[in-house]
Design a protein around this motif. Structure first.
Motif, short mmCIF file in Angstrom:
data_model
loop_
_atom_site.label_atom_id
_atom_site.label_comp_id
_atom_site.label_asym_id
_atom_site.label_seq_id
_atom_site.Cartn_x
_atom_site.Cartn_y
_atom_site.Cartn_z
N GLU A 1 1.12 -1.05 -0.08
CA GLU A 1 0.55 0.09 -0.28
C GLU A 1 0.93 1.33 0.50
O GLU A 1 1.49 1.38 0.78
N THR A 2 0.43 2.08 -1.30
CA THR A 2 1.27 3.05 -0.97
C THR A 2 0.26 4.82 -0.46
O THR A 2 0.97 5.56 -1.72
N LYS A 3 -0.92 4.49 -0.56
CA LYS A 3 -1.19 5.65 0.38
C LYS A 3 -1.36 6.74 1.34
O LYS A 3 -0.87 5.59 1.94
N ASP A 4 -0.89 8.41 0.87
CA ASP A 4 -0.50 8.80 1.97
C ASP A 4 1.30 8.23 1.93
O ASP A 4 1.34 9.08 3.36
N ARG A 5 1.84 7.64 1.85
CA ARG A 5 2.69 7.16 2.28
C ARG A 5 4.11 8.15 1.73
O ARG A 5 3.93 7.93 0.27
N PRO A 6 4.92 8.35 1.69
CA PRO A 6 6.41 8.88 1.71
C PRO A 6 6.90 8.12 0.77
O PRO A 6 6.96 6.95 1.47
N ILE A 7 7.82 8.24 -0.42
CA ILE A 7 8.60 7.33 -1.43
C ILE A 7 10.18 6.65 -0.47
O ILE A 7 9.90 6.03 -0.79
N GLU A 8 9.95 7.70 0.64
CA GLU A 8 11.25 7.27 1.66
C GLU A 8 11.32 6.07 1.68
O GLU A 8 12.02 5.34 1.90
N ASP A 9 10.14 6.25 2.86
CA ASP A 9 9.74 5.09 3.16
C ASP A 9 9.56 3.96 2.83
O ASP A 9 9.81 3.10 3.75
N THR A 10 8.39 4.29 2.02
CA THR A 10 8.36 2.82 0.86
C THR A 10 9.20 2.40 0.47
O THR A 10 9.71 1.03 1.00
N VAL A 11 10.24 3.17 0.02
CA VAL A 11 11.95 3.37 -0.45
C VAL A 11 12.75 1.43 0.46
O VAL A 11 13.11 0.48 0.44
N LYS A 12 13.05 2.18 2.00
CA LYS A 12 13.47 1.57 2.93
C LYS A 12 12.56 0.24 3.20
O LYS A 12 13.48 -0.16 3.63
N VAL A 13 11.63 0.38 3.61
CA VAL A 13 11.54 -0.71 3.87
C VAL A 13 10.54 -2.33 2.88
O VAL A 13 10.83 -3.60 3.27
N HIS A 14 10.60 -1.64 1.66
CA HIS A 14 10.10 -2.50 0.41
C HIS A 14 11.49 -3.21 0.04
O HIS A 14 11.50 -3.65 -0.98
N SER A 15 13.10 -2.08 -0.17
CA SER A 15 14.25 -2.43 -0.27
C SER A 15 14.82 -4.25 -0.34
O SER A 15 16.25 -3.73 0.02
N CYS A 16 14.51 -4.91 -0.08
CA CYS A 16 14.96 -5.64 0.38
C CYS A 16 14.84 -7.92 -0.51
O CYS A 16 14.52 -7.75 0.41
N GLY A 17 14.29 -7.16 -1.81
CA GLY A 17 14.51 -8.02 -2.69
C GLY A 17 13.05 -8.91 -2.58
O GLY A 17 11.99 -8.04 -1.97
N VAL A 18 12.70 -9.89 -3.69
CA VAL A 18 11.32 -9.84 -3.51
C VAL A 18 10.65 -10.99 -2.62
O VAL A 18 11.25 -11.55 -1.69
N HIS A 19 9.90 -10.36 -2.59
CA HIS A 19 8.82 -10.70 -0.86
C HIS A 19 7.28 -10.33 -0.32
O HIS A 19 6.51 -9.97 -1.34
#
Length: 497
Positions: free
Chosen positions: A455-473
Protein backbone atom coordinates in the motif's frame (compact mmCIF):
# COMPACT_ATOMS: atom_id res chain seq x y z
CA UNK A 1 2.40 28.60 8.32
CA UNK A 2 1.43 25.00 7.64
CA UNK A 3 4.16 22.47 6.85
CA UNK A 4 4.12 22.01 3.05
CA UNK A 5 4.55 18.25 3.40
CA UNK A 6 1.02 17.97 4.82
CA UNK A 7 -0.70 19.98 2.06
CA UNK A 8 -3.33 18.55 -0.22
CA UNK A 9 -3.94 19.78 -3.76
CA UNK A 10 -3.01 23.36 -4.69
CA UNK A 11 -4.18 25.26 -7.76
CA UNK A 12 -0.69 25.48 -9.23
CA UNK A 13 -0.15 21.73 -8.87
CA UNK A 14 -3.37 21.21 -10.83
CA UNK A 15 -2.38 23.82 -13.43
CA UNK A 16 1.01 22.21 -14.17
CA UNK A 17 -0.43 18.69 -14.10
CA UNK A 18 -3.10 19.65 -16.64
CA UNK A 19 -0.54 21.24 -18.98
CA UNK A 20 1.65 18.15 -18.75
CA UNK A 21 -1.37 15.92 -19.37
CA UNK A 22 -1.95 17.35 -22.86
CA UNK A 23 0.57 14.78 -24.09
CA UNK A 24 -1.41 11.99 -22.44
CA UNK A 25 -4.60 13.43 -23.98
CA UNK A 26 -2.93 13.14 -27.38
CA UNK A 27 -2.00 9.56 -26.51
CA UNK A 28 -5.67 8.76 -26.00
CA UNK A 29 -6.67 10.62 -29.14
CA UNK A 30 -4.32 8.51 -31.25
CA UNK A 31 -5.52 5.28 -29.63
CA UNK A 32 -9.10 6.17 -30.54
CA UNK A 33 -8.58 7.36 -34.11
CA UNK A 34 -8.51 3.84 -35.57
CA UNK A 35 -11.58 2.53 -33.72
CA UNK A 36 -14.71 4.11 -35.19
CA UNK A 37 -13.21 4.74 -38.68
CA UNK A 38 -11.69 1.22 -38.67
CA UNK A 39 -14.07 -0.36 -41.19
CA UNK A 40 -13.72 2.64 -43.49
CA UNK A 41 -9.93 2.52 -43.40
CA UNK A 42 -9.48 -1.25 -43.42
CA UNK A 43 -12.38 -2.65 -45.43
CA UNK A 44 -13.31 0.34 -47.63
CA UNK A 45 -16.99 -0.13 -46.68
CA UNK A 46 -17.97 3.20 -48.25
CA UNK A 47 -16.32 2.27 -51.56
CA UNK A 48 -12.87 2.82 -52.99
CA UNK A 49 -12.47 6.14 -54.77
CA UNK A 50 -10.10 9.10 -54.95
CA UNK A 51 -10.35 12.69 -53.79
CA UNK A 52 -7.68 14.24 -55.94
CA UNK A 53 -4.61 12.09 -55.27
CA UNK A 54 -5.89 10.82 -51.92
CA UNK A 55 -7.75 7.49 -51.70
CA UNK A 56 -10.90 7.10 -49.61
CA UNK A 57 -9.33 4.23 -47.63
CA UNK A 58 -6.05 2.36 -47.27
CA UNK A 59 -7.55 -1.13 -47.80
CA UNK A 60 -6.15 -3.93 -45.62
CA UNK A 61 -7.25 -7.47 -46.45
CA UNK A 62 -5.38 -9.22 -43.61
CA UNK A 63 -6.50 -9.01 -39.99
CA UNK A 64 -2.91 -9.49 -38.85
CA UNK A 65 -1.71 -6.56 -40.97
CA UNK A 66 -4.50 -4.38 -39.61
CA UNK A 67 -3.50 -5.47 -36.11
CA UNK A 68 0.06 -4.35 -36.84
CA UNK A 69 -1.23 -0.98 -38.09
CA UNK A 70 -3.27 -0.55 -34.92
CA UNK A 71 -0.53 -1.82 -32.60
CA UNK A 72 2.50 -0.10 -34.13
CA UNK A 73 1.47 3.06 -32.30
CA UNK A 74 2.48 1.26 -29.11
CA UNK A 75 5.87 0.35 -30.59
CA UNK A 76 6.43 4.04 -31.23
CA UNK A 77 5.41 4.77 -27.64
CA UNK A 78 7.91 2.18 -26.43
CA UNK A 79 10.64 3.88 -28.46
CA UNK A 80 9.58 7.27 -27.07
CA UNK A 81 9.78 6.01 -23.50
CA UNK A 82 13.31 4.68 -24.10
CA UNK A 83 14.57 7.77 -25.92
CA UNK A 84 13.06 10.21 -23.43
CA UNK A 85 14.78 8.65 -20.42
CA UNK A 86 18.24 10.23 -20.99
CA UNK A 87 16.64 13.41 -22.35
CA UNK A 88 14.71 13.90 -19.11
CA UNK A 89 17.89 13.34 -17.10
CA UNK A 90 19.90 15.91 -19.07
CA UNK A 91 17.32 18.49 -20.15
CA UNK A 92 14.49 18.12 -17.66
CA UNK A 93 10.75 17.57 -17.83
CA UNK A 94 9.85 20.93 -19.39
CA UNK A 95 12.13 20.34 -22.34
CA UNK A 96 10.91 16.78 -22.87
CA UNK A 97 7.20 17.52 -22.55
CA UNK A 98 7.49 20.59 -24.81
CA UNK A 99 9.76 19.48 -27.65
CA UNK A 100 8.65 15.88 -28.06
CA UNK A 101 5.13 17.24 -28.61
CA UNK A 102 6.28 18.63 -31.97
CA UNK A 103 6.61 15.06 -33.27
CA UNK A 104 2.82 15.02 -33.29
CA UNK A 105 2.94 17.58 -36.08
CA UNK A 106 5.18 15.34 -38.19
CA UNK A 107 3.01 12.32 -37.50
CA UNK A 108 -0.18 14.24 -38.26
CA UNK A 109 1.15 15.23 -41.69
CA UNK A 110 2.09 11.63 -42.52
CA UNK A 111 -1.27 10.25 -41.36
CA UNK A 112 -3.61 12.89 -42.79
CA UNK A 113 -1.86 12.86 -46.18
CA UNK A 114 -1.38 9.10 -46.35
CA UNK A 115 -1.78 7.21 -49.61
CA UNK A 116 -0.09 3.89 -48.78
CA UNK A 117 0.01 1.48 -45.84
CA UNK A 118 3.76 1.99 -45.09
CA UNK A 119 3.25 5.77 -44.81
CA UNK A 120 0.33 5.21 -42.43
CA UNK A 121 2.41 2.85 -40.28
CA UNK A 122 5.31 5.32 -40.08
CA UNK A 123 2.90 8.09 -39.08
CA UNK A 124 1.44 5.91 -36.31
CA UNK A 125 4.94 5.15 -35.02
CA UNK A 126 5.93 8.85 -35.00
CA UNK A 127 2.89 9.97 -32.97
CA UNK A 128 3.55 6.97 -30.75
CA UNK A 129 7.07 8.22 -29.99
CA UNK A 130 5.60 11.57 -28.89
CA UNK A 131 3.00 9.84 -26.73
CA UNK A 132 5.52 7.49 -25.11
CA UNK A 133 7.84 10.33 -24.18
CA UNK A 134 4.94 12.36 -22.78
CA UNK A 135 3.56 9.57 -20.61
CA UNK A 136 7.01 8.57 -19.37
CA UNK A 137 7.76 12.13 -18.29
CA UNK A 138 4.28 12.89 -16.97
CA UNK A 139 4.03 10.11 -14.40
CA UNK A 140 7.35 11.05 -12.75
CA UNK A 141 6.77 14.79 -13.10
CA UNK A 142 3.43 14.57 -11.26
CA UNK A 143 5.05 12.46 -8.55
CA UNK A 144 7.78 15.09 -8.14
CA UNK A 145 5.55 18.17 -7.90
CA UNK A 146 2.80 16.79 -5.63
CA UNK A 147 2.60 16.07 -1.92
CA UNK A 148 1.64 12.52 -0.84
CA UNK A 149 -1.96 13.61 -0.20
CA UNK A 150 -2.28 15.42 -3.54
CA UNK A 151 -0.68 12.49 -5.32
CA UNK A 152 -3.62 10.27 -4.32
CA UNK A 153 -5.83 12.18 -6.77
CA UNK A 154 -3.48 13.75 -9.32
CA UNK A 155 -1.66 10.49 -10.05
CA UNK A 156 -4.81 9.48 -11.94
CA UNK A 157 -4.48 12.38 -14.38
CA UNK A 158 -2.51 10.24 -16.88
CA UNK A 159 -5.45 7.87 -17.28
CA UNK A 160 -8.07 10.65 -17.12
CA UNK A 161 -6.35 12.66 -19.85
CA UNK A 162 -5.94 9.53 -21.97
CA UNK A 163 -9.63 8.66 -21.64
CA UNK A 164 -10.64 12.25 -22.34
CA UNK A 165 -8.65 12.04 -25.57
CA UNK A 166 -10.36 8.77 -26.51
CA UNK A 167 -13.81 10.17 -25.71
CA UNK A 168 -13.33 13.41 -27.65
CA UNK A 169 -11.86 11.55 -30.62
CA UNK A 170 -14.80 9.11 -30.68
CA UNK A 171 -17.25 12.03 -30.51
CA UNK A 172 -15.55 13.73 -33.45
CA UNK A 173 -15.29 10.47 -35.37
CA UNK A 174 -19.07 10.08 -35.47
CA UNK A 175 -19.08 12.96 -37.92
CA UNK A 176 -15.58 12.62 -39.38
CA UNK A 177 -15.31 8.86 -40.03
CA UNK A 178 -16.57 8.93 -43.66
CA UNK A 179 -13.98 9.68 -46.36
CA UNK A 180 -12.28 12.02 -46.84
CA UNK A 181 -13.13 13.56 -43.48
CA UNK A 182 -11.30 10.85 -41.52
CA UNK A 183 -8.10 12.63 -42.52
CA UNK A 184 -9.11 15.58 -40.31
CA UNK A 185 -9.14 13.26 -37.29
CA UNK A 186 -5.50 12.37 -37.88
CA UNK A 187 -4.53 15.98 -38.62
CA UNK A 188 -5.89 17.25 -35.28
CA UNK A 189 -3.22 15.41 -33.30
CA UNK A 190 -0.72 17.89 -34.75
CA UNK A 191 -2.82 20.80 -33.50
CA UNK A 192 -2.81 19.37 -29.98
CA UNK A 193 0.95 18.90 -30.20
CA UNK A 194 1.40 22.57 -31.07
CA UNK A 195 -0.83 23.60 -28.16
CA UNK A 196 1.31 21.49 -25.84
CA UNK A 197 4.51 23.04 -27.19
CA UNK A 198 3.21 26.58 -26.71
CA UNK A 199 1.65 26.20 -23.26
CA UNK A 200 3.97 23.95 -21.26
CA UNK A 201 6.77 26.51 -20.89
CA UNK A 202 4.37 28.29 -18.47
CA UNK A 203 4.71 25.35 -16.05
CA UNK A 204 7.54 25.07 -13.52
CA UNK A 205 10.30 22.49 -13.63
CA UNK A 206 10.36 19.66 -11.09
CA UNK A 207 12.05 20.90 -7.88
CA UNK A 208 13.63 17.48 -7.40
CA UNK A 209 15.16 17.56 -10.89
CA UNK A 210 16.48 21.09 -10.27
CA UNK A 211 18.08 19.96 -7.00
CA UNK A 212 19.70 17.03 -8.81
CA UNK A 213 21.37 19.55 -11.14
CA UNK A 214 22.57 21.78 -8.31
CA UNK A 215 20.05 24.56 -9.04
CA UNK A 216 18.99 24.99 -5.42
CA UNK A 217 17.59 28.51 -5.64
CA UNK A 218 15.47 27.64 -8.69
CA UNK A 219 14.32 24.48 -6.95
CA UNK A 220 13.24 26.34 -3.84
CA UNK A 221 11.36 28.93 -5.90
CA UNK A 222 9.60 26.21 -7.89
CA UNK A 223 8.67 24.34 -4.70
CA UNK A 224 7.27 27.54 -3.19
CA UNK A 225 5.03 27.97 -6.23
CA UNK A 226 3.76 24.40 -5.94
CA UNK A 227 3.17 24.86 -2.16
CA UNK A 228 1.71 28.36 -2.11
CA UNK A 229 1.26 29.93 1.33
CA UNK A 230 2.96 27.00 3.07
CA UNK A 231 6.32 26.68 4.84
CA UNK A 232 8.59 24.78 2.42
CA UNK A 233 11.74 24.79 4.57
CA UNK A 234 11.38 21.26 5.93
CA UNK A 235 10.29 19.76 2.60
CA UNK A 236 13.06 21.51 0.68
CA UNK A 237 15.64 20.34 3.22
CA UNK A 238 14.28 16.80 2.88
CA UNK A 239 14.65 16.95 -0.91
CA UNK A 240 18.23 18.22 -0.66
CA UNK A 241 19.16 15.70 2.05
CA UNK A 242 17.73 12.74 0.17
CA UNK A 243 19.44 13.85 -3.02
CA UNK A 244 22.80 14.16 -1.27
CA UNK A 245 22.38 10.76 0.37
CA UNK A 246 21.53 9.17 -2.96
CA UNK A 247 24.34 11.00 -4.73
CA UNK A 248 26.80 9.75 -2.13
CA UNK A 249 25.73 6.25 -3.09
CA UNK A 250 25.22 6.68 -6.83
CA UNK A 251 24.32 9.02 -9.67
CA UNK A 252 21.02 8.51 -11.46
CA UNK A 253 20.92 5.00 -12.88
CA UNK A 254 19.75 3.88 -16.31
CA UNK A 255 17.38 1.13 -17.37
CA UNK A 256 20.14 -1.44 -17.80
CA UNK A 257 21.48 -0.84 -14.28
CA UNK A 258 18.01 -1.27 -12.76
CA UNK A 259 17.40 -4.47 -14.71
CA UNK A 260 20.67 -6.07 -13.62
CA UNK A 261 20.34 -4.86 -10.03
CA UNK A 262 23.29 -2.46 -10.09
CA UNK A 263 21.71 0.01 -7.62
CA UNK A 264 22.47 1.00 -3.98
CA UNK A 265 19.05 -0.23 -2.87
CA UNK A 266 17.77 -3.70 -3.70
CA UNK A 267 14.97 -2.69 -6.07
CA UNK A 268 13.96 -6.18 -7.21
CA UNK A 269 10.59 -5.94 -5.50
CA UNK A 270 9.86 -2.50 -6.95
CA UNK A 271 10.86 -3.78 -10.39
CA UNK A 272 8.57 -6.78 -10.04
CA UNK A 273 5.62 -4.60 -9.00
CA UNK A 274 6.09 -1.92 -11.66
CA UNK A 275 6.66 -4.41 -14.48
CA UNK A 276 3.87 -6.78 -13.46
CA UNK A 277 1.21 -4.13 -12.90
CA UNK A 278 1.86 -2.62 -16.34
CA UNK A 279 1.83 -6.13 -17.82
CA UNK A 280 -1.51 -6.97 -16.21
CA UNK A 281 -2.90 -3.58 -17.23
CA UNK A 282 -2.59 -4.65 -20.87
CA UNK A 283 -3.44 -8.35 -20.44
CA UNK A 284 -6.65 -7.47 -18.61
CA UNK A 285 -8.18 -6.93 -22.06
CA UNK A 286 -8.77 -3.20 -22.08
CA UNK A 287 -7.00 -2.56 -25.37
CA UNK A 288 -9.12 -5.17 -27.10
CA UNK A 289 -12.08 -2.97 -26.10
CA UNK A 290 -10.43 0.38 -26.84
CA UNK A 291 -9.09 -0.68 -30.25
CA UNK A 292 -11.91 -2.94 -31.40
CA UNK A 293 -15.09 -2.11 -29.43
CA UNK A 294 -16.90 -1.05 -32.60
CA UNK A 295 -16.24 -4.43 -34.23
CA UNK A 296 -17.01 -6.34 -31.00
CA UNK A 297 -20.39 -4.64 -30.59
CA UNK A 298 -21.15 -4.78 -34.31
CA UNK A 299 -21.01 -8.58 -34.17
CA UNK A 300 -24.10 -8.39 -31.96
CA UNK A 301 -25.90 -5.35 -33.43
CA UNK A 302 -25.15 -6.49 -37.03
CA UNK A 303 -25.13 -2.93 -38.39
CA UNK A 304 -24.25 -2.00 -41.95
CA UNK A 305 -20.74 -0.50 -41.43
CA UNK A 306 -21.27 1.86 -44.36
CA UNK A 307 -24.28 3.46 -42.64
CA UNK A 308 -22.20 5.92 -40.59
CA UNK A 309 -22.71 6.53 -37.71
CA UNK A 310 -23.78 2.99 -36.89
CA UNK A 311 -25.33 1.99 -33.57
CA UNK A 312 -22.05 0.26 -32.68
CA UNK A 313 -20.12 3.47 -33.34
CA UNK A 314 -22.51 5.56 -31.24
CA UNK A 315 -22.27 3.04 -28.41
CA UNK A 316 -18.46 3.16 -28.67
CA UNK A 317 -18.60 6.90 -28.04
CA UNK A 318 -20.99 6.43 -25.11
CA UNK A 319 -18.62 3.79 -23.67
CA UNK A 320 -15.73 6.25 -23.85
CA UNK A 321 -17.89 8.88 -22.10
CA UNK A 322 -18.73 6.43 -19.30
CA UNK A 323 -15.04 5.50 -19.04
CA UNK A 324 -14.14 9.17 -18.57
CA UNK A 325 -16.71 9.57 -15.80
CA UNK A 326 -15.47 6.45 -14.03
CA UNK A 327 -11.88 7.66 -14.35
CA UNK A 328 -12.84 10.79 -12.43
CA UNK A 329 -14.65 8.64 -9.87
CA UNK A 330 -11.51 6.51 -9.59
CA UNK A 331 -9.39 9.61 -8.97
CA UNK A 332 -11.74 10.66 -6.16
CA UNK A 333 -11.81 7.15 -4.68
CA UNK A 334 -8.01 7.18 -4.75
CA UNK A 335 -8.15 9.84 -2.03
CA UNK A 336 -10.21 7.58 0.25
CA UNK A 337 -9.25 3.99 -0.52
CA UNK A 338 -5.86 2.34 -0.84
CA UNK A 339 -4.13 1.24 -4.02
CA UNK A 340 -4.42 -2.46 -3.16
CA UNK A 341 -8.20 -2.68 -2.65
CA UNK A 342 -8.92 -0.57 -5.74
CA UNK A 343 -6.64 -2.71 -7.90
CA UNK A 344 -8.09 -6.01 -6.67
CA UNK A 345 -11.69 -4.79 -6.93
CA UNK A 346 -11.07 -3.51 -10.47
CA UNK A 347 -9.48 -6.78 -11.66
CA UNK A 348 -12.15 -8.99 -10.01
CA UNK A 349 -15.01 -7.08 -11.62
CA UNK A 350 -13.29 -7.12 -15.04
CA UNK A 351 -12.90 -10.90 -14.79
CA UNK A 352 -16.59 -11.21 -13.95
CA UNK A 353 -17.71 -8.94 -16.78
CA UNK A 354 -15.46 -10.78 -19.25
CA UNK A 355 -17.08 -14.10 -18.32
CA UNK A 356 -20.60 -12.66 -18.68
CA UNK A 357 -19.59 -11.09 -22.01
CA UNK A 358 -18.69 -14.57 -23.28
CA UNK A 359 -22.06 -15.88 -22.13
CA UNK A 360 -23.87 -13.01 -23.86
CA UNK A 361 -21.93 -13.60 -27.08
CA UNK A 362 -22.64 -17.36 -27.06
CA UNK A 363 -26.36 -16.78 -26.43
CA UNK A 364 -26.42 -13.83 -28.88
CA UNK A 365 -27.93 -11.45 -26.31
CA UNK A 366 -27.01 -8.03 -27.73
CA UNK A 367 -28.06 -6.00 -24.68
CA UNK A 368 -25.96 -8.19 -22.38
CA UNK A 369 -22.87 -7.92 -24.61
CA UNK A 370 -23.16 -4.14 -24.85
CA UNK A 371 -23.73 -3.78 -21.10
CA UNK A 372 -20.69 -5.91 -20.26
CA UNK A 373 -18.46 -3.90 -22.62
CA UNK A 374 -19.69 -0.76 -20.84
CA UNK A 375 -19.01 -2.14 -17.37
CA UNK A 376 -15.68 -3.71 -18.36
CA UNK A 377 -14.34 -0.36 -19.57
CA UNK A 378 -15.85 1.59 -16.67
CA UNK A 379 -14.46 -0.58 -13.86
CA UNK A 380 -11.04 -0.70 -15.51
CA UNK A 381 -10.79 3.01 -14.79
CA UNK A 382 -11.45 2.63 -11.07
CA UNK A 383 -8.09 1.02 -10.41
CA UNK A 384 -6.33 -0.92 -13.17
CA UNK A 385 -6.28 2.14 -15.42
CA UNK A 386 -4.68 4.88 -13.29
CA UNK A 387 -2.78 3.11 -10.51
CA UNK A 388 -0.04 1.22 -12.46
CA UNK A 389 1.10 4.49 -14.04
CA UNK A 390 1.79 5.91 -10.57
CA UNK A 391 3.56 2.86 -9.13
CA UNK A 392 7.11 3.73 -10.19
CA UNK A 393 6.76 7.23 -8.77
CA UNK A 394 5.45 5.94 -5.42
CA UNK A 395 7.87 3.06 -4.74
CA UNK A 396 11.21 4.01 -6.26
CA UNK A 397 14.09 6.23 -5.02
CA UNK A 398 14.65 9.41 -7.01
CA UNK A 399 17.86 8.22 -8.67
CA UNK A 400 16.06 5.24 -10.27
CA UNK A 401 12.60 6.72 -10.77
CA UNK A 402 12.95 7.74 -14.41
CA UNK A 403 14.54 4.42 -15.37
CA UNK A 404 11.90 2.42 -13.48
CA UNK A 405 9.12 4.44 -15.11
CA UNK A 406 10.65 3.76 -18.53
CA UNK A 407 10.71 0.02 -17.82
CA UNK A 408 7.07 0.03 -16.76
CA UNK A 409 5.86 2.07 -19.69
CA UNK A 410 8.01 0.01 -22.04
CA UNK A 411 6.37 -3.21 -20.87
CA UNK A 412 2.96 -1.60 -21.12
CA UNK A 413 3.52 -0.46 -24.69
CA UNK A 414 5.03 -3.78 -25.74
CA UNK A 415 1.95 -5.68 -24.67
CA UNK A 416 -0.37 -3.00 -26.05
CA UNK A 417 1.22 -3.84 -29.40
CA UNK A 418 0.89 -7.58 -28.73
CA UNK A 419 -2.82 -7.33 -27.92
CA UNK A 420 -3.41 -5.04 -30.89
CA UNK A 421 -1.84 -7.61 -33.22
CA UNK A 422 -3.14 -10.89 -31.79
CA UNK A 423 -6.73 -9.91 -30.96
CA UNK A 424 -8.15 -9.96 -34.54
CA UNK A 425 -6.82 -13.47 -35.38
CA UNK A 426 -7.61 -14.66 -31.84
CA UNK A 427 -11.19 -13.47 -32.25
CA UNK A 428 -11.40 -15.23 -35.62
CA UNK A 429 -10.18 -18.47 -34.05
CA UNK A 430 -11.98 -18.41 -30.68
CA UNK A 431 -15.00 -16.36 -31.76
CA UNK A 432 -17.46 -15.92 -28.88
CA UNK A 433 -15.07 -17.41 -26.30
CA UNK A 434 -12.22 -14.91 -26.83
CA UNK A 435 -12.70 -13.03 -23.56
CA UNK A 436 -12.09 -16.16 -21.47
CA UNK A 437 -8.43 -15.35 -22.20
CA UNK A 438 -8.80 -12.11 -20.24
CA UNK A 439 -10.74 -13.74 -17.40
CA UNK A 440 -7.66 -15.82 -16.57
CA UNK A 441 -5.27 -12.87 -16.63
CA UNK A 442 -7.50 -10.70 -14.43
CA UNK A 443 -7.75 -13.43 -11.79
CA UNK A 444 -3.97 -13.91 -11.89
CA UNK A 445 -3.59 -10.15 -11.34
CA UNK A 446 -5.78 -10.26 -8.22
CA UNK A 447 -3.53 -12.92 -6.67
CA UNK A 448 -0.40 -10.95 -7.58
CA UNK A 449 -1.64 -7.69 -6.05
CA UNK A 450 -2.68 -9.42 -2.83
CA UNK A 451 0.69 -11.11 -2.40
CA UNK A 452 3.20 -8.57 -3.71
CA UNK A 453 1.90 -5.00 -4.09
CA UNK A 454 2.34 -2.79 -0.99
CA UNK A 455 0.00 0.00 0.00
CA UNK A 456 1.40 3.42 -1.01
CA UNK A 457 -1.54 5.75 -0.41
CA UNK A 458 -0.42 8.73 1.72
CA UNK A 459 3.01 7.12 2.15
CA UNK A 460 6.22 9.05 1.49
CA UNK A 461 8.36 7.51 -1.21
CA UNK A 462 11.45 7.40 1.00
CA UNK A 463 9.74 5.33 3.70
CA UNK A 464 8.31 2.91 1.15
CA UNK A 465 11.80 2.47 -0.32
CA UNK A 466 13.31 1.72 3.11
CA UNK A 467 10.75 -0.98 3.91
CA UNK A 468 10.59 -2.75 0.56
CA UNK A 469 14.18 -2.56 -0.74
CA UNK A 470 15.03 -6.05 0.45
CA UNK A 471 14.41 -8.28 -2.54
CA UNK A 472 11.19 -9.91 -3.68
CA UNK A 473 8.85 -10.72 -0.79
CA UNK A 474 5.21 -11.17 0.16
CA UNK A 475 3.71 -7.97 1.60
CA UNK A 476 1.02 -9.57 3.76
CA UNK A 477 1.58 -8.79 7.46
CA UNK A 478 2.39 -5.85 9.75
CA UNK A 479 6.11 -6.09 9.06
CA UNK A 480 5.61 -4.51 5.64
CA UNK A 481 3.32 -1.70 6.72
CA UNK A 482 4.35 1.93 6.22
CA UNK A 483 2.47 4.49 8.33
CA UNK A 484 0.60 7.28 6.56
CA UNK A 485 0.65 10.94 7.47
CA UNK A 486 -2.50 12.61 8.76
CA UNK A 487 -3.03 16.32 9.17
CA UNK A 488 0.31 17.82 10.30
CA UNK A 489 1.99 14.57 11.28
CA UNK A 490 5.09 13.43 9.50
CA UNK A 491 5.18 9.95 8.02
CA UNK A 492 7.46 7.39 9.58
CA UNK A 493 8.47 3.80 9.16
CA UNK A 494 7.27 1.57 11.99
CA UNK A 495 9.98 0.32 14.33
CA UNK A 496 9.22 -3.32 13.51
CA UNK A 497 9.90 -2.76 9.81
Amino acid sequence: MVDSRTLGITKYQVFCTVLAAIGSFNFGWNIGTVNIPGDVLQNCVTGHKYYGRFPSCIGVSSGVVWGIIVGCFALGALLGAIISNPVIDRKGYKFTLSWFALLNVVGALLLSLTTKIPQFIIGRIVVGVAAGAANNALSTYVSDITTPRARNVLSGVVQFACNFGIMLDNACALGLAPPPRWRILFALTGVFGLINFVLFPFASESPKWLVSKGKYEDARNALAKFRKDADVDAEFNDIVRIHQENKAQTEDVNVYQVLRGDTPHNLRHQLLCVASLMFFQQLCGINAVIFYSTQIINKSTKDDPADIPTLAQILTWVISMVALIFTFIGMVLGGYFGRRPLLMFSHVTMALFSAILVAGSVKDITALVVTMVFLFNAFFNLGVGPIPWATAGEMTPRYAMTAMSAIGTGIGYTFTFVIGVIFPPMQDAWENYTFFFFVAWNLAAVAFVFLFVPETKDRPIEDTVKVHSCGVHFVVGKKWKVDAVKNNDTMVVPADA
